[in-house]
Scaffold this active site. Structure first.
Site, PDB file in Angstrom:
ATOM      1  N   LYS A 278       0.832  -1.207   0.000  1.00 46.32           N
ATOM      2  CA  LYS A 278       0.000   0.000   0.000  1.00 46.32           C
ATOM      3  C   LYS A 278       0.868   1.259   0.000  1.00 46.32           C
ATOM      4  O   LYS A 278       2.045   1.242   0.377  1.00 46.32           O
ATOM      5  CB  LYS A 278      -0.924  -0.014   1.217  1.00 46.32           C
ATOM      6  CG  LYS A 278      -2.005  -1.109   1.176  1.00 46.32           C
ATOM      7  CD  LYS A 278      -3.080  -0.821   0.161  1.00 46.32           C
ATOM      8  CE  LYS A 278      -4.092  -1.951   0.008  1.00 46.32           C
ATOM      9  NZ  LYS A 278      -4.974  -2.108   1.172  1.00 46.32           N
ATOM     10  N   ARG A 313      -3.312 -10.875   3.645  1.00 46.07           N
ATOM     11  CA  ARG A 313      -3.520 -10.797   2.197  1.00 46.07           C
ATOM     12  C   ARG A 313      -2.270 -10.154   1.586  1.00 46.07           C
ATOM     13  O   ARG A 313      -1.971  -8.984   1.865  1.00 46.07           O
ATOM     14  CB  ARG A 313      -4.768  -9.987   1.884  1.00 46.07           C
ATOM     15  CG  ARG A 313      -5.159  -9.962   0.412  1.00 46.07           C
ATOM     16  CD  ARG A 313      -6.476  -9.211   0.219  1.00 46.07           C
ATOM     17  NE  ARG A 313      -6.882  -9.209  -1.184  1.00 46.07           N
ATOM     18  CZ  ARG A 313      -6.522  -8.296  -2.080  1.00 46.07           C
ATOM     19  NH1 ARG A 313      -5.719  -7.293  -1.714  1.00 46.07           N
ATOM     20  NH2 ARG A 313      -6.943  -8.363  -3.335  1.00 46.07           N
TER      21      ARG A 313
END
Length: 331
Positions: A278, A313
């Site tokens: 991210k 994840r």
């Protein structure tokens, strides 16, 4: 309203009265009692309400045959042309199948297949196009492998097509708010689901995200969505919650959520953490290119494990599996 955040510990010297957190690899002897807009107080576990203790300590049920008593890796497989990290790499069926096999060989416990990018600023994808991207890939993987598969979608027709093709889990970044029929489709299939928090639509979610208290606001949202899923007939022990790192959150919002991840154990559900590659990792780790964020992603993943998170994840399956194996061996 009162909230309860477990304080996870991993030291081998577990004191008398401490309990395993969610039946997992961490233990808890104290919790933080939080009043919205008020005090935050450290309280011994045995002094908390019995219902809270039950939620915090009950063993989490298996999901699609995967026990939740050890951290699990969810490998990301985006069959899209525009995902922020790997868009265009695996949208051909042969490439997707090869990548799925590679991730399983590298240690993925579950494969997450997505046909619509949810990166900040991403455009809406028509459900017919999303089905065409995902269902054939899922069918091909299922024909070759028994590894559990989740469909990453917010649309009921896409979820239905994926389940028919062989998917096991529904992973909805909108937590059944974008398409209310998602709850019915998931319940009818008897499938587990993951409900994620996001503020706003992917196209606009990073414009100006604001919260009164990001941790408690996300908690309240997830608590309400779990109730909706239960009302549709999905058992709580088959619901996974995801605080939605990076989805309608600033860098500071992400950091506060990560520091308080253990509050979500109070929902009595397994927790998924999806922070891999991210933007905030690139900002803090001086890695402007998403492909260069594996080290920072692994650091955040291991922090999640210390907080008792059951599912990670990830993009970098091999590297995360190696780090996780060593982390668990020395913890």
């Amino acid at each position: 309203m009162t909230y309860w955040r477990a304080i996870p510990q991993t030291d081998g010297h577990r004191p008398k009265g401490a309990e395993r957190l969610a039946g997992g690899w961490t233990w808890v002897s104290h919790v933080e009692r939080i009043e919205r807009g008020g005090a935050r107080t450290l309280v011994p576990l045995h002094e908390t309400p019995s219902a809270v203790i039950e939620r915090l300590t009950a063993c989490r049920a298996s999901v699609s045959g995967l026990s939740m008593d050890t951290p699990r890796l969810m490998g990301i497989l985006n069959v899209t042309p525009d995902s922020f990290s790997d868009g265009g790499l695996f949208n051909a069926p042969d490439a997707a199948l090869a990548q799925a096999r590679a991730m399983v060989a590298e240690g993925a416990d579950i494969l997450d297949i997505g046909g619509e990018s949810t990166r900040p600023g991403a455009a809406f994808v028509d459900e017919a196009d999303e089905i065409a991207r995902t269902a054939p890939v899922i069918a091909a993987i299922r024909a070759a492998d028994t590894t559990p598969i989740s469909i990453d979608t917010r649309k009921a027709p896409v979820a239905q097509a994926a389940l028919t093709a062989g998917a096991d889990v529904v992973n909805d970044v909108a937590a059944f708010t974008f398409d209310p029929a998602m709850a019915e489709v998931t319940a009818a299939a008897g499938a587990p689901c993951c409900l994620m928090h996001a503020q706003g639509d992917p196209a606009t979610m990073q414009d100006d995200p604001t919260y009164e208290d990001v941790v408690l606001d996300v908690y309240d949202f997830l608590e309400a969505r779990v109730a909706v899923a239960e009302a549709a007939g999905i058992r709580r022990d088959q619901i996974i919650v995801d605080p939605g790192i990076g989805f309608g959150k600033t860098l500071d919002h992400n950091l506060v959520l990560l520091k308080n991840l253990s509050i979500f154990h109070s929902l009595g559900c397994a927790i998924l953490l999806g922070a891999s590659r991210k933007r905030f990792i690139g900002t803090l780790g001086a890695a402007p290119e998403a492909r260069d964020r594996a080290p920072g992603s692994i650091a955040v993943a291991l922090h999640g494990v210390r907080q008792g998170v059951q599912i990670l994840r990830v993009h970098d399956t091999k590297e995360t599996r190696q780090a996780l194996s060593l982390h668990m061996a020395v913890s």
